[in-house]
Design a protein around this motif. Sequence first.
Motif, mmCIF file in Angstrom:
data_model
loop_
_atom_site.group_PDB
_atom_site.id
_atom_site.type_symbol
_atom_site.label_atom_id
_atom_site.label_comp_id
_atom_site.label_asym_id
_atom_site.label_seq_id
_atom_site.Cartn_x
_atom_site.Cartn_y
_atom_site.Cartn_z
ATOM 1 N N PHE A 1 -12.007 5.724 71.536
ATOM 2 C CA PHE A 1 -10.833 5.075 72.398
ATOM 3 C C PHE A 1 -10.288 4.091 71.323
ATOM 4 O O PHE A 1 -9.093 4.026 71.338
ATOM 5 N N ILE A 2 -11.074 3.152 70.965
ATOM 6 C CA ILE A 2 -10.300 1.998 69.856
ATOM 7 C C ILE A 2 -9.578 2.653 68.928
ATOM 8 O O ILE A 2 -8.572 2.148 68.547
ATOM 9 N N ILE A 3 -10.308 3.375 68.157
ATOM 10 C CA ILE A 3 -9.586 4.026 67.156
ATOM 11 C C ILE A 3 -8.203 4.832 67.501
ATOM 12 O O ILE A 3 -7.472 4.562 66.704
ATOM 13 N N ASN A 4 -8.488 5.593 68.289
ATOM 14 C CA ASN A 4 -7.317 6.402 68.611
ATOM 15 C C ASN A 4 -6.116 5.377 69.164
ATOM 16 O O ASN A 4 -4.845 5.578 68.874
ATOM 17 N N ASP A 5 -6.581 4.027 69.903
ATOM 18 C CA ASP A 5 -5.348 3.146 70.182
ATOM 19 C C ASP A 5 -5.080 2.484 68.997
ATOM 20 O O ASP A 5 -3.560 2.314 68.775
ATOM 21 N N ILE A 6 -5.723 2.000 67.956
ATOM 22 C CA ILE A 6 -5.109 1.810 66.591
ATOM 23 C C ILE A 6 -4.128 2.680 66.214
ATOM 24 O O ILE A 6 -3.047 2.291 65.668
ATOM 25 N N LYS B 1 3.531 4.218 66.786
ATOM 26 C CA LYS B 1 4.599 3.713 67.713
ATOM 27 C C LYS B 1 5.479 2.814 66.775
ATOM 28 O O LYS B 1 6.736 2.527 66.890
ATOM 29 N N LYS B 2 4.966 2.158 65.643
ATOM 30 C CA LYS B 2 5.741 1.065 64.665
ATOM 31 C C LYS B 2 6.395 2.115 63.691
ATOM 32 O O LYS B 2 6.873 1.377 62.690
ATOM 33 N N GLY B 3 6.161 3.526 63.842
ATOM 34 C CA GLY B 3 6.747 4.427 62.657
ATOM 35 C C GLY B 3 5.759 4.515 61.367
ATOM 36 O O GLY B 3 6.301 5.097 60.511
ATOM 37 N N GLU B 4 4.640 4.010 61.650
ATOM 38 C CA GLU B 4 3.610 3.970 60.298
ATOM 39 C C GLU B 4 2.995 5.197 60.364
ATOM 40 O O GLU B 4 2.805 5.917 61.502
ATOM 41 N N GLU B 5 2.302 5.739 59.568
ATOM 42 C CA GLU B 5 1.282 6.824 59.557
ATOM 43 C C GLU B 5 0.104 6.402 60.303
ATOM 44 O O GLU B 5 -0.338 5.307 60.081
ATOM 45 N N LYS B 6 -0.654 7.685 60.696
ATOM 46 C CA LYS B 6 -1.855 7.321 61.421
ATOM 47 C C LYS B 6 -2.949 6.639 60.291
ATOM 48 O O LYS B 6 -3.333 7.369 59.355
ATOM 49 N N PRO B 7 -3.612 5.349 60.672
ATOM 50 C CA PRO B 7 -4.216 4.714 59.615
ATOM 51 C C PRO B 7 -5.729 5.430 59.234
ATOM 52 O O PRO B 7 -6.410 5.192 58.236
ATOM 53 N N VAL B 8 -6.156 6.030 60.624
ATOM 54 C CA VAL B 8 -7.539 6.323 60.565
ATOM 55 C C VAL B 8 -7.663 7.826 61.136
ATOM 56 O O VAL B 8 -7.009 8.221 62.076
ATOM 57 N N GLU B 9 -8.284 8.471 60.225
ATOM 58 C CA GLU B 9 -8.832 9.969 60.687
ATOM 59 C C GLU B 9 -9.934 10.079 61.143
ATOM 60 O O GLU B 9 -10.888 9.645 60.559
#
Length: 399
Positions: A311-316, A322-330
Amino acid sequence: MPLMNGREVLYFTGNSLGLQPKTTQDYILRELEDWASFGVEGHFHARMPWYSYQDFLTDQIAEILGAKPVEVVAMNSLTANLHLLLVSFYRPSKERYKIICEYDAFPSDLYALQSQAKYHGFGEDAVIYLRPREGEYLLREEDVIAAIQREKDSLATVMLGAVNYYTGQFFDLAKISKAAHEAGATAGFNLAHAAGNVILKLHDWDVDYACFCSYKYLNAGPGSVSGIFVHERFANDKNLPRFAGWWGNDPDTRFTMPRDFVPAKGARSWQVSNAPVFLMAALKASLDIFTEAGLSNLRKKSEQLTGYLEFIINDINDQAMKKGEEKPVEIITSSDPGKRGCQLSLIIMKHGKGFHRKLIDQGVIVDWREPDVLRAAPVPLYNSFEDVYRFGKILQNSV
Ligand SMILES: Cc1ncc(COP(=O)(O)O)c(C=O)c1O
């Protein structure tokens, strides 16, 4: 939070080496005292006589593996046990000689399988490596079953990591065992990442053979004793070939020094040498904690802890996107709690191996597996929800 070198750390590497139970020293000390008091007589007169030491662990191991006591024994070390089991359950013929395993199985398993095939005179085509589909990280179960069916005329055994060390994928052992049997092959599993982590029902799932280690989720210390499972249907099969040693002989006649091997009933007949009592004492200390805590309670907390980390990682990820950045953690481990243990395998998109060191420097003990995975395992026996929360904060500030 454990102290390491005087520093408080967040410890998420129970998938590699579990933490030391507070009672371990006393359990080992008891055996040291009995050795000092009894010498050789300790084999029969120690408080827990060494002649039978392995038997004191059997019921608890059976519970952890979902097995009958006759199906399990603690002995040797892990890869050695895999070899001993393959001697009995990989019995290749000219037509039926292949082994199915994961492409990203732990290297020691690969070496064991490759060298067994070679030992029997077979070439590189003997080991079939299952890879995930292009662009995917996990093996699809239907692809595993399809491979077994495809190889049905040449398959001798299937040997997978029940929980894959790299991806954290927990396979459907019952389905795979059934498919292997229908193909005329045996089904075996390495439980290194499964024992003490997920609920297992090896007997009911009709697994033929399995080995486990005790230094990860079973918290018995570095290089501690391993153990095996052999299904009850082989318990009285005296003709099944095995590499024998005197500890596998029927204990009632072992000390009559018979010249001919009379196998003990069940898994115990695969024992080769006398019990490594100090290692087993460490395992006993840990098994007593599992018994006290209860497997289903631990699994319940484990699902919640790992779910919380997810949950925490999905939230990160959501916040970054939302800030237009790429997903940092897969997260490459399955999001289905039934298809994983406590470990989440993570790919940290913008960082390589250096990221692992960065976390350790901040007091988060996780591990790195080549080529690109960070493994984090919140363990229900000693990790808290607060540990996971604090890890999440550090992760968020570092990715
Ligand atoms: C799946 C698997 N197989 C084999 C091994 C090697 O075990 P050992 O060195 O105890 O034989 C490990 C160790 O981490 C493992 O995770």
